[in-house]
Design an enzyme around this catalytic site. Structure first.
Site, PDB file in Angstrom:
ATOM      1  N   GLU A   1       0.808  -1.201   0.000  1.00 53.50           N
ATOM      2  CA  GLU A   1       0.000   0.000   0.000  1.00 53.50           C
ATOM      3  C   GLU A   1       0.855   1.272   0.000  1.00 53.50           C
ATOM      4  OE1 GLU A   1      -3.065  -0.253   2.896  1.00 53.50           O
ATOM      5  OE2 GLU A   1      -3.843   1.729   2.401  1.00 53.50           O
ATOM      6  N   ASP A   2       1.917   1.255   0.765  1.00 58.08           N
ATOM      7  CA  ASP A   2       2.661   2.491   0.999  1.00 58.08           C
ATOM      8  C   ASP A   2       3.952   2.638   0.199  1.00 58.08           C
ATOM      9  OD1 ASP A   2       0.704   2.931   2.799  1.00 58.08           O
ATOM     10  OD2 ASP A   2       1.902   2.475   4.575  1.00 58.08           O
TER      11      ASP A   2
END
Ligand code: MN
Length: 477
Positions: A74-75
Site C-alpha cells: 500500500e505504501d
C-alpha cells in the site's frame, strides 16, 4: 523495541528460521525508509510491533514475514510479484490479503467500503492468518491511537468494537479481545473508563490479602498432593466491568471481578483440584460451570467455581490445563504451537468444523449476492449479542439473541426443522415463536408425517438460515 527483540523472541520457539525474518525486516525497513508515523517514529516501528505481537503468540515464519511487510504494497511501490520473488508465494498472498482488507471502514456506507467489509470477513475462508495479522495490526494501531485526531480516535474505536472485537472473540483470542475493548472504551467514554479504573484499583488493593491467602493455601495443598501447577490472579478487564455495571450490577457484586486461575497438567487433575479447592472453601453451587465437558462455542474450556474465601469474600476460581489456558488466551491461534508444521491446515480445518461462527458465515455468504445485504446480515446475525442454549445431548449451541424455536430447529438440522411439530424448553411445552433464553434446554418434537414448515414460520424465524430453508421447502412443494 528493535529487530533484536523480535529475533530473540522468535528464537525461543523457532530458532532455525530467523534468517528469513531478518531479511523481511531489512526489506521493509528499506522500502519504508523516510516514512514517519504520526508519533514521529520511523514507520518501520509499526510493522515491527505487529510482528512482535504475533511472535508472542508463536506465529509461524510466513506470518511473521507477512506482518513485517504488511504495509509495503500500500505504501511503497513494490508489487505482490516482487514479494513472491524475494520471499515466497504464501507471504505474497498474505500481504496482499491484508492490503485488500485494510481500507475497510464500516462507519462510512459507500459501496466500496461495504465490499471491503465483505472481503475482510471472507478473508477467514481463504487463509485465517490474514485476519490474525489484521488483528495484530489493529491492536498496535489502537495502542498508539493517542497521536491521532479526536475524530479518528472515536471512529477507529467504534470500528474496533463493531468488527475486530467480535472477530477476536470468534477466534477465541481473549487476550487481544480484552485489550481492544479497553482501548476502545478509553476513547469512546474517557470519564467512565477513568472512573472504573480507579475503583478497580481500590478493590484490588482491598482484596489483595484475601487472594494471596487463598493462593498460598491452595498452592500448599496442591504441592502436598504432588500436583504440578501454577496459580495466577486474574482481574476482569475494564470493559468487562463496564458491561456488568450496565446490566445493573453493583461493582461490589461482580463475582468474577477477581479470579484465581489454577493451571494443572491434565483434565483428571482439574477435577482433583476442584475437589481440593472445595475442601478448603465452600462453593456456591449455582455458580459452578463445567466448560470442560461443554466447551464454549469458541472452544474455551475451563472449570469455574465461585467460593467463599477468607472473610466471606466471594472469589471465582478457574481451573484448567496449561493447554486450555493457551487456548483461552489465544484461541485458534494456539494451533501454531500445538501442531507445528501442519498448523495452518489444521487451523483452517478446525475453523470449519468446530467454530460455529464460521458455519454461519458460509451460510450467509452463499445466500447474499448483494454486498450491502451481506454486510447487514453479518452484523445482525454474527456481530450482535448471542444466546446460548443446550441441546438434548448437552452440547452448547450459539444463536443470535432473539432467536426462536424455529431458528433452533433449523440450526440443528434441516430435516428436524421440516418435520417439527412442537417443542419443549426445560421440559415445558412452548409455542414455536418462543424466544430462547440463555441456558434453556431445548427438545424439538418431530413427526415424519408432518405437513412441513408453514408459511407463517417465516415470521417466527430470525436467522437467514431458517428462513432460507423454509422458503426452499415451500418452493419445492
Ligand atoms: Mn498497518
Amino acid at each position: 523495541m528493535n529487530i533484536e527483540n523480535l529475533l530473540d523472541l522468535v528464537k525461543t520457539y523457532n530458532a532455525s528460521e530467523v534468517e528469513i525474518i531478518k531479511k523481511a525486516y531489512d526489506y521493509a525497513k528499506y522500502l519504508h525508509d523516510g516514512q514517519m508515523r504520526q508519533s514521529g517514529e520511523p514507520y518501520i516501528t509499526h510493522p515491527l510491533n505487529v510482528a512482535y505481537i504475533l511472535a508472542g503468540m508463536h506465529a509461524d515464519r510466513d506470518t511473521l514475514c507477512a506482518a513485517l511487510l504488511h504495509d509495503t504494497l500500500e505504501d511503497t511501490n513494490i508489487s505482490k510479484e516482487d514479494i513472491a520473488e524475494n520471499f515466497n508465494k504464501t507471504i505474497a498472498n498474505l500481504v496482499d490479503g491484508v492490503t485488500k482488507i485494510s481500507k475497510l471502514n464500516t462507519s462510512s456506507k459507500t459501496d466500496l467500503n461495504i465490499a471491503n467489509t465483505r472481503k475482510i470477513i471472507l478473508g477467514l475462508t481463504t487463509d485465517v492468518r490474514i485476519i490474525i495479522i489484521k488483528l495484530a495490526d489493529r491492536l498496535h494501531n489502537m495502542r498508539t491511537l493517542q497521536y491521532k485526531s479526536e475524530f479518528k480516535q472515536k471512529e477507529n474505536s467504534l470500528e474496533t468494537m463493531e468488527i475486530f472485537v467480535p472477530l477476536a472473540y470468534y477466534l477465541g483470542a481473549y487476550r487481544i479481545k480484552q485489550e481492544l475493548e479497553d482501548l476502545s472504551l478509553q476513547y469512546l467514554k474517557p470519564e467512565v473508563y477513568q472512573n472504573i479504573a480507579e475503583q478497580k484499583l481500590k478493590i484490588e488493593a482491598d482484596s489483595n490479602n484475601c487472594l494471596q491467602e487463598m493462593l498460598k493455601s491452595i498452592d500448599n495443598l496442591l504441592f502436598e498432593e504432588e500436583i504440578k501447577h501454577e496459580i495466577k490472579v486474574r482481574t476482569k478487564n475494564i470493559y468487562g466491568i463496564y458491561k456488568s455495571l450496565e446490566k445493573g450490577h453493583k461493582l461490589s457484586d461482580i463475582h468474577d471481578l477477581l479470579a484465581l486461575k489454577i493451571m494443572v497438567e491434565n483434565i483428571k487433575e482439574c477435577y482433583v483440584t476442584l475437589g481440593l479447592v472445595h475442601s478448603l472453601y465452600h462453593p456456591i453451587n449455582s455458580r459452578f460451570k463445567d466448560y470442560i465437558v461443554s466447551p464454549k462455542t469458541n472452544m474455551y474450556s475451563s472449570l469455574h467455581t465461585t467460593v467463599f474465601g477468607p472473610n466471606e469474600k466471594l472469589v471465582q476460581t478457574q481451573i484448567r490445563t496449561f493447554e486450555m489456558d493457551k487456548i483461552a488466551s489465544f484461541g485458534l491461534i494456539t494451533y501454531w504451537d500445538l501442531n507445528k508444521g501442519e498448523a495452518r491446515v489444521k487451523m483452517q480445518e478446525d475453523l470449519k468444523e468446530k467454530y460455529q461462527f464460521f458455519k454461519s458465515l458460509q451460510d450467509i455468504n452463499e445466500m447474499f449476492r448483494d454486498n450491502k445485504e451481506f454486510v447487514n446480515q453479518i452484523k445482525q446475525e454474527l456481530f450482535t449479542d448471542k444466546v446460548y442454549v443446550y441441546t438434548t445431548k448437552g452440547d452448547t449451541l450459539e444463536l443470535p439473541k432473539g432467536s426462536t424455536i424455529v431458528d433452533y430447529a433449523y440450526k440443528i438440522h434441516t430435516l428436524i426443522g421440516h418435520t417439527m411439530v412442537g417443542a419443549l424448553v426445560n421440559n415445558e411445552i412452548v409455542p414455536l415463536g418462543y424466544v430462547l433464553q440463555n441456558k434453556d434446554r431445548v427438545r424439538i418434537l418431530t413427526d415424519e408425517l408432518s405437513f412441513g414448515p408453514k408459511e407463517e414460520w417465516l415470521n417466527l424465524a430470525k436467522t437467514s438460515n431458517a428462513r432460507r430453508k423454509i422458503r426452499e421447502f415451500n418452493r419445492k412443494n
